[in-house]
Write a protein that holds these residues in place. Structure first.
Motif, short mmCIF file in Angstrom:
data_model
loop_
_atom_site.label_atom_id
_atom_site.label_comp_id
_atom_site.label_asym_id
_atom_site.label_seq_id
_atom_site.Cartn_x
_atom_site.Cartn_y
_atom_site.Cartn_z
N TRP A 68 1.35 -1.08 -0.09
CA TRP A 68 -0.18 -0.30 0.15
C TRP A 68 0.82 1.28 -0.22
N SER A 69 0.39 2.33 -0.40
CA SER A 69 0.93 3.58 -0.82
C SER A 69 1.41 4.47 0.69
N SER A 70 2.00 5.47 0.52
CA SER A 70 1.69 5.87 2.49
C SER A 70 0.46 7.18 2.23
N ALA A 71 -0.35 7.07 1.09
CA ALA A 71 -1.08 7.91 1.42
C ALA A 71 -2.52 6.52 1.57
N GLN A 72 -2.55 5.67 0.77
CA GLN A 72 -3.42 4.78 1.65
C GLN A 72 -3.24 4.06 2.97
N VAL A 73 -2.24 3.86 3.69
CA VAL A 73 -1.79 3.67 4.82
C VAL A 73 -2.14 4.80 5.91
N HIS A 74 -2.06 5.86 5.87
CA HIS A 74 -1.90 6.82 6.31
C HIS A 74 -4.37 7.78 5.74
N ALA A 75 -4.70 7.05 5.00
CA ALA A 75 -5.99 7.56 5.16
C ALA A 75 -6.91 6.85 6.52
N VAL A 76 -6.60 5.37 6.76
CA VAL A 76 -6.93 4.52 7.88
C VAL A 76 -6.47 4.90 9.47
N PRO A 77 -7.40 4.56 10.52
CA PRO A 77 -6.69 4.91 11.13
C PRO A 77 -6.23 4.11 12.20
N VAL A 78 -5.03 4.51 13.08
CA VAL A 78 -4.40 3.26 13.88
C VAL A 78 -5.27 2.93 14.55
N ILE A 79 -4.80 1.42 14.73
CA ILE A 79 -5.92 0.12 15.62
C ILE A 79 -5.47 0.40 16.82
N VAL A 80 -6.26 0.01 17.82
CA VAL A 80 -5.56 0.22 19.09
C VAL A 80 -5.90 -1.19 20.00
N VAL A 81 -4.20 -1.41 20.01
CA VAL A 81 -4.81 -3.22 20.62
C VAL A 81 -3.50 -3.38 21.76
N ASP A 82 -3.62 -4.40 22.38
CA ASP A 82 -2.92 -4.36 22.96
C ASP A 82 -1.29 -4.47 23.64
N ALA A 83 -0.77 -3.91 23.86
CA ALA A 83 0.83 -3.41 23.23
C ALA A 83 1.90 -4.56 22.94
N ASP A 84 1.53 -5.74 23.88
CA ASP A 84 2.54 -6.60 24.30
C ASP A 84 1.72 -7.58 23.14
#
Length: 344
Positions: free
Chosen positions: A166-182
């Motif tokens: 995926w391109s940088s634009a496609q990646v940053h167009a979607v939010p980061v998923i927050v999951v357990d850090a470990d």
């Protein structure tokens, strides 16, 4: 764990897949990909049963199950060579729901990725990535849910697998998923893959046993020969041991598995895959390798799953590092891994 409930889900899954995921359907999906009518029809059946949502809470439209309770479902996926990423989708939807991220009704694959110098993301291998609607990708910096049809795709030799970028634009167009850090995607994928391997291993053994009893040579079935009986006995030992280990890997009521139990499960199943597939083809002879014969639908997957989320060498190293760091008797660690009341 309520084992009766688990059996009910497994039995229902078995009945549906027996009728809807025949070898002919598996071949049609592998040949036609995500756009094949067989793909869409089978996925609609799985959605209608609610299987992709099994790990979601009831107030989210799911069944409120944990990994230990869906082991039978995952096992049936392997026993029927299900060519769609149901196991990954179940885990991915649970993680997305926990993070508050909305997702559609399509299938989702799990994958490890790497960030490119231009900010894009690349996954060198996504199991069943060509058949999924989206991929839940973990890189060292974040998790994101990315659409497959937006990616640059390069197919792998195994049907359905792909490398996706995926391109940088496609990646940053979607939010980061927050999951357990470990939490690691490799651990999650290894747990559900081991469960599917357990089902495929049993299927390979049963098919081989049936063939040995039916195939005639020198006036009697080849299963009467001591050499064949020995090979079948070795297969059965590995199949049973692998299933017990796979159950350990999925033990518990939550979605997050115990990493050391997963290491035990995936290492044991990967070991068994190599031996069981080899002996099955030895007993079947040349016919087992042919494309028209159904055995290869399972042994081919076992070889692919053996490498998925780390081979036995990788998980042996994980277990070895844990053992070296353990203070106390080795037996105490073995007890911690295997003493799970929920495992049946």
């Amino acid at each position: 764990m309520n084992t009766n409930e688990n059996d009910l889900f497994a039995d229902a899954t078995r009945e549906v897949l027996k009728g809807q995921c025949t070898p002919a359907v598996v071949r049609a999906i592998e040949a036609g990909g995500r756009d094949a009518s067989a793909t869409q029809s089978l996925w609609e059946q799985l959605e209608a049963m609610g299987l992709p949502k099994a790990l979601l809470n009831e107030n989210e439209g799911g069944s409120g199950l944990g990994l230990g309770q869906v082991f039978g479902i995952l096992e049936q996926c392997g026993a029927h060579a299900l060519p769609l990423p149901l196991a990954d989708t179940m885990v991915a939807r649970a993680l997305l729901a926990k993070s508050g991220t909305a997702c559609g009704a399509g299938s989702i694959a799990l994958a490890q990725g790497q960030e490119l110098p231009d900010g894009g993301w690349h996954c060198p291998l996504v199991r069943q990535g060509a058949l999924a609607e989206a991929v839940l990708v973990q890189t060292p910096i974040a998790w994101r849910l990315l659409k497959v049809d937006q990616a640059h795709r390069a197919d792998h030799a195994d049907a359905g697998d792909a490398a996706l970028t995926w391109s940088s634009a496609q990646v940053h167009a979607v939010p980061v998923i927050v999951v357990d850090a470990d939490l690691q995607v490799r651990t999650l994928q290894a747990a559900v893959t081991a469960a599917q391997m357990a089902g495929a291993l049993l299927q390979v053994f049963q098919r081989t046993l049936q063939y040995a009893n039916e195939r005639q040579q020198f006036g009697r079935s080849i299963g009467k020969f001591q050499a064949i009986q020995h090979q079948l006995a070795v297969m059965s030992e590995h199949v049973v041991a692998a299933r017990m280990a796979a159950q350990l890997g999925c033990s518990g009521d939550g979605v997050k598995p115990d990493r050391l139990r997963v290491a035990t499960a995936k290492a044991r199943c990967s070991e068994a895959a190599l031996i069981v597939a080899e002996l099955a083809h030895a007993i079947h002879g040349a016919i087992g390798f042919t494309e028209e014969y159904d055995l290869q639908l399972f042994t081919r997957r076992l070889h692919a799953w053996r490498q998925t989320a780390g081979s036995e060498a990788y998980w042996h190293a994980v277990a070895g590092e844990a053992l070296l760091a353990h203070e106390g008797m080795t037996l105490d660690m073995v007890r911690r891994i295997t003493d799970v009341a929920a495992v049946h």
